[in-house]
Write a protein that holds these residues in place. Structure first.
Motif: not given
Length: 170
Positions: A49-50, A53-55, A60-61
């Motif tokens: 994901s990082l 650049l797929n934040n 991720i949270d």
């Protein structure tokens, strides 16, 4: 599939692992089950994901993801596609000269950390190359499935693959 050999005998008691399949060893309708399976990890999901650049916080949270209908982070579709695509490479295109393209990618069901994925590929079309007489184009449909059989990704792609008498790039 026509007499595909897993090892090339080099002489005596020495063998070389044979990766991939030549164009003329495939037949339309062949189905290849790719093994082993692969369990998706938290690291796979966060790093990919990082890296891409797929934040989006859904990936991720954990606190954010708990507020969604899923109640936990979803594995990024790029992770699912990468794992299943990679799983299919040895059995379909390890001898390929070139990957020619992806025609469609569908993601019908979510993947979560801890899910184990398996893949299977069907040969859906073949034709001789018009520009390379020692190769042909094979079109594959690959499915990614969870260990319970749930379909999570399906895609179609084509590869330029040498004939058995051609040069083996492997």
């Amino acid at each position: 599939m026509k007499d595909v050999q897993a090892f090339q005998h080099l002489g005596g008691r020495r063998y070389r692992e044979n990766r991939g399949v030549f164009y003329d060893e495939f037949e339309v309708g062949d189905i290849i089950e790719h093994r082993p399976g692969r369990t998706v990890t938290e690291t796979d999901n966060v790093w990919q994901s990082l890296l891409a650049l797929n934040n989006h916080p859904l990936h991720i949270d954990h606190a954010y993801a708990r507020t969604t209908e899923f109640g936990r982070p979803l594995v990024s579709s790029l992770v699912t596609l990468s794992i299943v695509g990679g799983m299919s490479t040895n059995g379909t295109s390890a001898k390929a000269i070139a990957n020619l393209g992806w025609e469609s990618i569908r993601l019908p069901n979510p993947v979560f950390v801890g899910d184990t994925l398996y893949a299977e590929t069907e040969v859906v079309a073949m034709r001789p190359s018009r520009s390379r007489p020692t190769a042909g184009i094979v079109t594959f449909e690959t499915k990614g499935l969870k260990d319970d059989g749930t379909l999570v990704v399906v895609f179609t792609r084509s590869a330029l693959i040498p004939l058995g008498g051609g040069i083996d790039p492997a």
